[in-house]
Structure formats: C-alpha cells, structure tokens
Design an enzyme around this catalytic site. Structure first.
Site, PDB file in Angstrom:
ATOM      1  CE  LYS A 218      -2.982   2.731   3.066  1.00 53.69           C
ATOM      2  NZ  LYS A 218      -3.596   2.840   4.407  1.00 53.69           N
ATOM      3  CD  GLU A 267      -5.003   8.839  11.215  1.00 54.96           C
ATOM      4  OE1 GLU A 267      -4.209   7.883  11.245  1.00 54.96           O
ATOM      5  OE2 GLU A 267      -5.488   9.278  10.167  1.00 54.96           O
ATOM      6  CD  GLU A 311      -6.893   2.441   2.006  1.00 57.70           C
ATOM      7  OE1 GLU A 311      -6.473   3.382   2.696  1.00 57.70           O
ATOM      8  OE2 GLU A 311      -7.726   2.565   1.100  1.00 57.70           O
ATOM      9  CD  GLU A 446     -10.620   7.675  -0.042  1.00 56.55           C
ATOM     10  OE1 GLU A 446      -9.800   7.671   0.901  1.00 56.55           O
ATOM     11  OE2 GLU A 446     -10.946   6.637  -0.668  1.00 56.55           O
TER      12      GLU A 446
END
EC number: 5.4.4.2
Length: 462
Positions: A218, A267, A311, A446
C-alpha cells in the site's frame, strides 16, 4: 474585566527572585487558575506575536491550549525526536516551576510538530517550517472542562534585569486577559486551482500497477488544491469555523514566520495521561449519506469493503507492533467500527495500553510515525515511493502535531484535513491509500471529499 491577582504577582516576583548569579538561561514558569476564558479572544489578543501563536483543541472540545509568544523553542534536524526529548529534559531539570495544579497541560508545555519526511527538502512552500519545532509559549491558556489556567513562561538570562522582566510580564499578561477584538469575517475566495489532477491520476495508476507487481502492499498519495483570497486570511475566523463544523476533530493552528499550518483532523496518533496511552487506527473512508438510511447503508458498505478493510488492517497491525514494544496491558478490538464525521465516515479501531516506565510520548510518536494510514506499507518502501513520485513536499502535512508537558503527559494528532496559509493564499492537502485494485477516478473523488472540511471553513464549496 479579569485582572491579575496580587497573589499571582507575588508568586511571579518570588519565582523571578530565585534567579541569582546564573551562568546559563533558566526557565521560570508560574501558573494561575482563572474564572473564565475565551480561547479565540486570547489568540486574537496575541496578534502582536503573529508567527509565534499556537492553537489546539481536543476532539471532545473540552480541552484547549492557546500559546502566545515563545519563551523557548526546540528544533532538531538529526535524530530529531530524541534530540528534542533530551533538550527538554535538561531544560526542565533547571527550571523554576510554580504550578500547584494537577491538570495536564499546565506549567511548562511544548507545542508544535514535525515534518512528514525529514529527508525531503524540496521546501518551496514550507520554508517557514523546519523538520521539527516545538515551543514553550510565553503565555499559555489552558482551558479544561472544569477550570481555566494561565501559565507564564519566561527564559531568564544572566544579563537580564528582574524588575524589567516583572513589569513587562504583568503588563502583557493583563492585555491578553482582556482579550482581542471580535472575529473578522472571512475574505472572499477569488480563485481555486487543483494542482496537476491528471498527472496525479497517472501516479495512482502507476502505483496500483507497482503494488500488483509486489513492490509494496500500500502507498498513500496526496495532492494539492490552491485557494486564493481577496485579502489576507484571518486565522481566528478559520479556527472558529472549523471548531463549529468539525466537532469530532482536533482543531489546530501552528504559526511560523509568515505562514500558518491549520486544520481539523479526526486522527489521533497518541495520547498519554498519567502513563495511560491511547492511540487510534483510522483508515478506510466513504462519504456520508443524505438520509439516515443512506448513511447507514454506506457505513455497512464500508464495513464490508475488502479494499478499505485491507487498508485498515495494515494500520492496525503496524500500530499494534509499535505499541506492544513500549507498553503493557495492550487492548485492541478485533473488528473496526464506523467513525462518522460531518463529511465522511471512517473505519476506526481504538487502542489502549499502559506506557512502560522509562518511555516518553516522543519515543512513541517516533515509533508510530508515519503510520500506514498516511504513508503505506511496508514503511520504507512506501516512504521512498512517495519521495520519488509525489510532485511536492508534504512539509508538515500528515505529520505529528501536538503537545507535551513537564509531567510527561501529552497528545499528538496526525495533521490531515489541513492547509498551509500564507497571507492571502492557502494550499490544501488531501490523500488516500492506494492498493492493488485502486481505481484512479475513485481515489480522485475520495480526495475531493477530504478537501471539504478545510474548504468549507475557508468559505468555499466544491
């Protein structure tokens, strides 16, 4: 009007009077509880210290720090987390601290952050922000759910006159407590420009191909959106909008030179309070629905989407490994849940643990940064790929931003949903995770959604 108390002035003078015949600079820190406090007015009142102001609000909006001026700044280029930790420790060992309160975030507190990649020095937009910078504010407002505090931090040098320092501090202190003016309206947007969107889609396509070939599992790729205004951006106006609109996010602003890095990130990287550690795995994204039914359906889709689950799992496994290396009693649920925000919803897994004695929050930050949620996996391969293929320097975007105090408490968030403000221009940043089945157009959409929190706060719309 709030005034400094005679008792506080006596404590400040007493602390300053303890400095006799010093050969090196020494920090003096005095904290007082106050009845009321308006963080925005306090920030605005420090306008004369523009370039040296910091704002931080936790996700529950019951804890706010506002720093004005800089008593002392710590910077490091090599071994930056450890270098700053050791310099902080040495400074605290010699400091004169008068703080009778137990609340975290009072007394000497360092606020600031770190760049995403200290080895990427193509710093055109980020010249005001070094690879690491944390400052002890000269005047610090700490607002908690139950009380408000003011801390004054002063570096006293051998040649300083104690009487002059005392007069300066008490006068400036009173000006800050009286507060600034009302919040100005946002300037008008006169232009928006996506930076190389077609080229970005080509990079995503190439990355998915490279992942299929086995180079990595990723990689997170980001892009830029430039917004121009008819006059200089008022930071307090943006903070006010972000705090109203993004009530489940950390709202932050770090000024440096002529620039301000500002954002509202959901986050958490890590929080430490009395050695109790909290972290969060936040990866996997989908839009909010227009109705309750649509919203729930989108959430269920996210919970069962293989790409997003993959993910998310990369993040969980990496954070588990990092936390277990320095903590005991590690608790991580086996399945993620939905974490809804105003514009987006994410896959979320909380992490709780007990930090072992001998470890500090900066050591944990070093172990966690960069997480797969903002970098990719494996770490070094993804970081090298970003360095080679992203056409800009991330600077402090997607980096650790936060605070720590002299009692080893603190909190850092990952600086996403953010932008770099410089006078009448703001560059916004948005990224997404690329895996082997990623489609460029879907990833582009996104990132467009992820621009919304900052774009809305600046007065723009998609």
């Amino acid at each position: 009007m709030i005034k400094t108390t005679t008792h506080y002035n006596e404590r400040l003078y007493k602390a300053l009077s303890q400095i006799h015949h010093i050969e090196t600079p020494q920090l003096i820190s005095v904290t007082e509880q106050m009845a009321t406090a308006n963080p925005f007015r306090f920030y605005q009142a420090g306008k004369a210290y523009q370039g040296e102001r910091v704002y931080w609000t936790s996700t529950d909006q019951v804890f706010t720090l506002v720093g004005i001026g800089s008593a002392y700044t710590l910077e490091a280029e090599e071994d930056r987390f450890n270098t700053i930790q050791q310099a902080w420790k040495a400074l605290m060992e010699e400091a004169v601290i008068d703080n009778p309160y137990e609340s975290s975030g009072t007394g000497p507190v360092a606020l600031g952050g770190f760049s995403f990649d200290p080895h990427d020095h193509s710093r055109t937009a980020w010249e005001d922000f070094p690879d690491s910078k944390v400052s002890i504010p000269m005047f610090l407002l700490t607002k908690t759910e139950s009380a408000n505090y003011i801390t004054v931090n002063i570096m006293v040098h051998p040649e300083d006159d104690i009487e002059d320092i005392y007069q300066f501090v008490t006068q400036a202190y009173q000006e800050f407590l009286e507060g600034g003016t009302s919040i100005d309206e946002m300037p008008s947007i006169i232009g928006k420009e996506e930076i190389q969107p077609l080229e970005w889609k080509d990079i995503v396509k190439q990355a998915a191909h490279d992942i299929q070939s086995g180079y990595m599992s990723k990689v997170v790729l980001a892009r830029e959106l430039e917004v121009n205004f008819d006059r200089d951006v008022n930071i307090v106006s943006v903070l006010d909008a972000l705090q109203r609109e993004q009530q489940q996010s950390y709202v932050f602003a770090v000024e440096s030179g002529d620039s301000c890095f500002i954002g509202a990130t959901p986050e958490r990287l890590v929080k430490v309070d009395n050695r109790e550690l909290h972290s969060a795995c936040l990866a996997g994204t989908i839009a909010r629905g227009d109705t309750v039914e649509e919203d729930q359906a989108l959430g269920e889709e996210l919970l069962h989407d293989n790409k997003n689950l993959q993910e998310h799992d990369f993040v969980v496994q990496m954070i588990r490994e990092a936390v277990e290396s320095c903590c005991d009693q590690v608790q991580i649920p086996s399945e993620p849940v939905i974490y809804p925000l105003r514009n987006l919803q994410h896959l979320y897994t909380p992490v709780k643990a007990k930090l072992r004695v001998g470890y500090t929050i900066l050591e944990v930050v070093e172990k966690l940064h960069p997480t797969p949620a903002l970098n990719g996996y494996p770490r070094q391969e993804a970081l090298s790929y970003i360095r080679e293929h992203e056409p800009f320097d991330r600077g402090w975007y997607a980096s650790p931003v936060g605070w720590f105090d002299y009692k080893d408490n603190g909190e850092f968030a990952v600086a996403i949903r953010s932008g770099l403000v410089k006078k009448n221009k703001t560059v916004l940043y948005s990224g997404c995770g690329i895996v082997e089945d990623s489609m460029p157009e879907a990833e582009y959409e996104e990132t467009a959604i992820k621009f919304l929190p900052m774009l809305n706060a600046l007065g723009g719309r998609t």
